[in-house]
Design a protein around this motif. Sequence first.
Motif, PDB file in Angstrom:
ATOM      1  N   PRO A 295      35.364  62.980   8.133  1.00  0.00           N
ATOM      2  CA  PRO A 295      35.516  62.249   6.867  1.00  0.00           C
ATOM      3  C   PRO A 295      36.698  62.746   6.041  1.00  0.00           C
ATOM      4  O   PRO A 295      37.384  61.951   5.389  1.00  0.00           O
ATOM      5  CB  PRO A 295      34.187  62.516   6.145  1.00  0.00           C
ATOM      6  N   LEU A 296      36.943  64.057   6.070  1.00  0.00           N
ATOM      7  CA  LEU A 296      38.089  64.622   5.359  1.00  0.00           C
ATOM      8  C   LEU A 296      39.392  64.045   5.892  1.00  0.00           C
ATOM      9  O   LEU A 296      40.285  63.676   5.121  1.00  0.00           O
ATOM     10  CB  LEU A 296      38.090  66.146   5.497  1.00  0.00           C
ATOM     11  N   LEU A 297      39.499  63.952   7.213  1.00  0.00           N
ATOM     12  CA  LEU A 297      40.714  63.394   7.824  1.00  0.00           C
ATOM     13  C   LEU A 297      40.889  61.934   7.409  1.00  0.00           C
ATOM     14  O   LEU A 297      42.002  61.511   7.052  1.00  0.00           O
ATOM     15  CB  LEU A 297      40.628  63.510   9.349  1.00  0.00           C
ATOM     16  N   ALA A 298      39.810  61.174   7.436  1.00  0.00           N
ATOM     17  CA  ALA A 298      39.879  59.772   7.034  1.00  0.00           C
ATOM     18  C   ALA A 298      40.312  59.643   5.575  1.00  0.00           C
ATOM     19  O   ALA A 298      41.148  58.794   5.227  1.00  0.00           O
ATOM     20  CB  ALA A 298      38.517  59.102   7.244  1.00  0.00           C
ATOM     21  N   MET A 299      39.751  60.499   4.727  1.00  0.00           N
ATOM     22  CA  MET A 299      40.069  60.456   3.303  1.00  0.00           C
ATOM     23  C   MET A 299      41.515  60.882   3.044  1.00  0.00           C
ATOM     24  O   MET A 299      42.202  60.313   2.180  1.00  0.00           O
ATOM     25  CB  MET A 299      39.090  61.353   2.548  1.00  0.00           C
ATOM     26  N   LEU A 300      42.000  61.867   3.787  1.00  0.00           N
ATOM     27  CA  LEU A 300      43.385  62.326   3.631  1.00  0.00           C
ATOM     28  C   LEU A 300      44.377  61.210   3.965  1.00  0.00           C
ATOM     29  O   LEU A 300      45.343  60.973   3.224  1.00  0.00           O
ATOM     30  CB  LEU A 300      43.649  63.536   4.525  1.00  0.00           C
ATOM     31  N   ILE A 301      44.134  60.533   5.077  1.00  0.00           N
ATOM     32  CA  ILE A 301      45.027  59.436   5.483  1.00  0.00           C
ATOM     33  C   ILE A 301      44.992  58.328   4.435  1.00  0.00           C
ATOM     34  O   ILE A 301      46.037  57.783   4.047  1.00  0.00           O
ATOM     35  CB  ILE A 301      44.627  58.897   6.869  1.00  0.00           C
ATOM     36  N   SER A 302      43.798  57.997   3.965  1.00  0.00           N
ATOM     37  CA  SER A 302      43.675  56.959   2.930  1.00  0.00           C
ATOM     38  C   SER A 302      44.421  57.348   1.663  1.00  0.00           C
ATOM     39  O   SER A 302      45.088  56.518   1.034  1.00  0.00           O
ATOM     40  CB  SER A 302      42.197  56.721   2.600  1.00  0.00           C
ATOM     41  N   SER A 303      44.315  58.619   1.284  1.00  0.00           N
ATOM     42  CA  SER A 303      44.979  59.101   0.067  1.00  0.00           C
ATOM     43  C   SER A 303      46.496  59.001   0.193  1.00  0.00           C
ATOM     44  O   SER A 303      47.183  58.631  -0.764  1.00  0.00           O
ATOM     45  CB  SER A 303      44.571  60.553  -0.211  1.00  0.00           C
ATOM     46  N   VAL A 304      47.012  59.318   1.361  1.00  0.00           N
ATOM     47  CA  VAL A 304      48.456  59.217   1.592  1.00  0.00           C
ATOM     48  C   VAL A 304      48.904  57.760   1.530  1.00  0.00           C
ATOM     49  O   VAL A 304      49.928  57.429   0.913  1.00  0.00           O
ATOM     50  CB  VAL A 304      48.830  59.848   2.950  1.00  0.00           C
ATOM     51  N   VAL A 305      48.140  56.877   2.171  1.00  0.00           N
ATOM     52  CA  VAL A 305      48.479  55.449   2.160  1.00  0.00           C
ATOM     53  C   VAL A 305      48.468  54.909   0.734  1.00  0.00           C
ATOM     54  O   VAL A 305      49.376  54.182   0.310  1.00  0.00           O
ATOM     55  CB  VAL A 305      47.491  54.654   3.039  1.00  0.00           C
ATOM     56  N   ILE A 306      47.444  55.270  -0.039  1.00  0.00           N
ATOM     57  CA  ILE A 306      47.349  54.825  -1.435  1.00  0.00           C
ATOM     58  C   ILE A 306      48.512  55.356  -2.252  1.00  0.00           C
ATOM     59  O   ILE A 306      49.100  54.646  -3.073  1.00  0.00           O
ATOM     60  CB  ILE A 306      46.010  55.285  -2.052  1.00  0.00           C
ATOM     61  N   SER A 307      48.849  56.623  -2.028  1.00  0.00           N
ATOM     62  CA  SER A 307      49.962  57.228  -2.753  1.00  0.00           C
ATOM     63  C   SER A 307      51.264  56.475  -2.496  1.00  0.00           C
ATOM     64  O   SER A 307      52.011  56.147  -3.420  1.00  0.00           O
ATOM     65  CB  SER A 307      50.106  58.696  -2.350  1.00  0.00           C
ATOM     66  N   LEU A 308      51.541  56.155  -1.239  1.00  0.00           N
ATOM     67  CA  LEU A 308      52.760  55.436  -0.877  1.00  0.00           C
ATOM     68  C   LEU A 308      52.753  54.009  -1.426  1.00  0.00           C
ATOM     69  O   LEU A 308      53.749  53.518  -1.951  1.00  0.00           O
ATOM     70  CB  LEU A 308      52.927  55.414   0.644  1.00  0.00           C
ATOM     71  N   LEU A 309      51.584  53.352  -1.307  1.00  0.00           N
ATOM     72  CA  LEU A 309      51.462  51.969  -1.771  1.00  0.00           C
ATOM     73  C   LEU A 309      51.636  51.893  -3.282  1.00  0.00           C
ATOM     74  O   LEU A 309      52.374  51.027  -3.792  1.00  0.00           O
ATOM     75  CB  LEU A 309      50.092  51.408  -1.361  1.00  0.00           C
ATOM     76  N   MET A 310      50.971  52.793  -4.016  1.00  0.00           N
ATOM     77  CA  MET A 310      51.067  52.772  -5.466  1.00  0.00           C
ATOM     78  C   MET A 310      52.445  53.227  -5.962  1.00  0.00           C
ATOM     79  O   MET A 310      52.892  52.813  -7.031  1.00  0.00           O
ATOM     80  CB  MET A 310      49.979  53.660  -6.082  1.00  0.00           C
ATOM     81  N   TYR A 311      53.103  54.077  -5.208  1.00  0.00           N
ATOM     82  CA  TYR A 311      54.485  54.460  -5.540  1.00  0.00           C
ATOM     83  C   TYR A 311      55.374  53.229  -5.507  1.00  0.00           C
ATOM     84  O   TYR A 311      56.206  53.015  -6.400  1.00  0.00           O
ATOM     85  CB  TYR A 311      54.983  55.524  -4.567  1.00  0.00           C
ATOM     86  N   TRP A 312      55.190  52.418  -4.486  1.00  0.00           N
ATOM     87  CA  TRP A 312      55.978  51.187  -4.353  1.00  0.00           C
ATOM     88  C   TRP A 312      55.640  50.211  -5.481  1.00  0.00           C
ATOM     89  O   TRP A 312      56.550  49.627  -6.102  1.00  0.00           O
ATOM     90  CB  TRP A 312      55.699  50.539  -3.003  1.00  0.00           C
ATOM     91  N   ILE A 313      54.358  50.066  -5.789  1.00  0.00           N
ATOM     92  CA  ILE A 313      53.936  49.151  -6.860  1.00  0.00           C
ATOM     93  C   ILE A 313      54.429  49.617  -8.219  1.00  0.00           C
ATOM     94  O   ILE A 313      54.897  48.838  -9.040  1.00  0.00           O
ATOM     95  CB  ILE A 313      52.389  49.011  -6.853  1.00  0.00           C
ATOM     96  N   ALA A 314      54.340  50.926  -8.473  1.00  0.00           N
ATOM     97  CA  ALA A 314      54.770  51.476  -9.762  1.00  0.00           C
ATOM     98  C   ALA A 314      56.281  51.337  -9.955  1.00  0.00           C
ATOM     99  O   ALA A 314      56.767  51.198 -11.081  1.00  0.00           O
ATOM    100  CB  ALA A 314      54.361  52.947  -9.869  1.00  0.00           C
ATOM    101  N   GLY A 315      57.008  51.365  -8.858  1.00  0.00           N
ATOM    102  CA  GLY A 315      58.474  51.306  -8.939  1.00  0.00           C
ATOM    103  C   GLY A 315      59.016  49.906  -8.947  1.00  0.00           C
ATOM    104  O   GLY A 315      60.226  49.695  -9.171  1.00  0.00           O
ATOM    105  N   VAL A 316      58.132  48.922  -8.693  1.00  0.00           N
ATOM    106  CA  VAL A 316      58.592  47.518  -8.653  1.00  0.00           C
ATOM    107  C   VAL A 316      58.965  47.027 -10.055  1.00  0.00           C
ATOM    108  O   VAL A 316      58.210  47.261 -10.997  1.00  0.00           O
ATOM    109  CB  VAL A 316      57.497  46.614  -8.062  1.00  0.00           C
TER     110      VAL A 316
END
Length: 338
Positions: A317-338
């Motif tokens: 579960p930790l591995l799954a959560m880590l990957i999700s957190s990275v994906v969210i971080s990248l996605l929200m970085y793109w959204i915040a910078g738009v």
Amino acid sequence: MSNTNDFNTMGRIISGIFFTFIFAISGYSLSLVPVFDRIGPLANAILLAIIYRQIFGYPELFRKGIAFSSKYLLRFAIILYGLKLNIEVIFEDGIGLLAKGFVTIAVAILLTLLLAKLFKADSEISLLLGIGTGVCGAAAIAAAAPIIKSKDEDTAISVGIIALVGTIFSIIYALILPFLPISDTQYGVWAGLSLHELAHVALAAEPAGEEALALALLAKLGRVLLLVPLCLILIFWVKNRNVTRSEERTNITFPWFLLGFVAMSVFGSYVLGNHVSVTIEVMDGISFITTFILTSAMVGLGLNVSLKDVKEKALRPLLAMLISSVVISLLMYWIAGV
């Protein structure tokens, strides 16, 4: 005889509550120490409780009081947590951020569960981690756990993971801030949309200045507001799941403490927020009490953790959560910078 038994029961409850208070105070004390100050009092208290359980076993003498803290103090803390949420500000300035926060929550939960299925991870811990990642960390996990009938051990493990991973992410955010090709306000929005706990958002956004911090907290509080509809969706989902699994049919009670959460949000937004005599110091004091009670309640969960099965149950579960957190971080970085 009955009065004597009632007196003994009350004494055990009170002594058990004080027992959890001792761990909470210890967690706060430990958070003054370098390195541990980055983790925070809540995670420190849970860590101490887990260590105590492994060395000394479960303190049976205080079981009733510990159970009281884990159940009732936890719900009381969530009710008080509503005072942190200024609904008026969100609806005035944060509707767009509210929509983006919905995206964060949806991606966090769905992606974490998808990865958990792929990794054959514990589904209950993974769901709690997805909820904690998407909404507001420990408070969201604490609110969702009784709805999905989570074991105390799984809840404590999830809270510990959220606290640790969120702290690491917030430190990384602060370290890379000078090198990011976005404005301070965009950075604040990014932190508020992607980090786990309210404290993590504050830790990461503070170096970017007051305006960035204000936007970060606004974005984060929008996600906190979505905790209520999310819990209602969970209730609906659990009931339907139990209907399809006749052997697991149980009555899902409505989490009435969420109504208290909403009531406190309204009270804080439209009464305390407009009352000149209510100072920042008063609100800070209420915030401290809320965190202390939540920490004490989490101690009870930590005392239920046996490390024998943690490695097998938590790593995937930790591995799954880590990957999700990275994906969210990248996605929200793109959204915040738009």
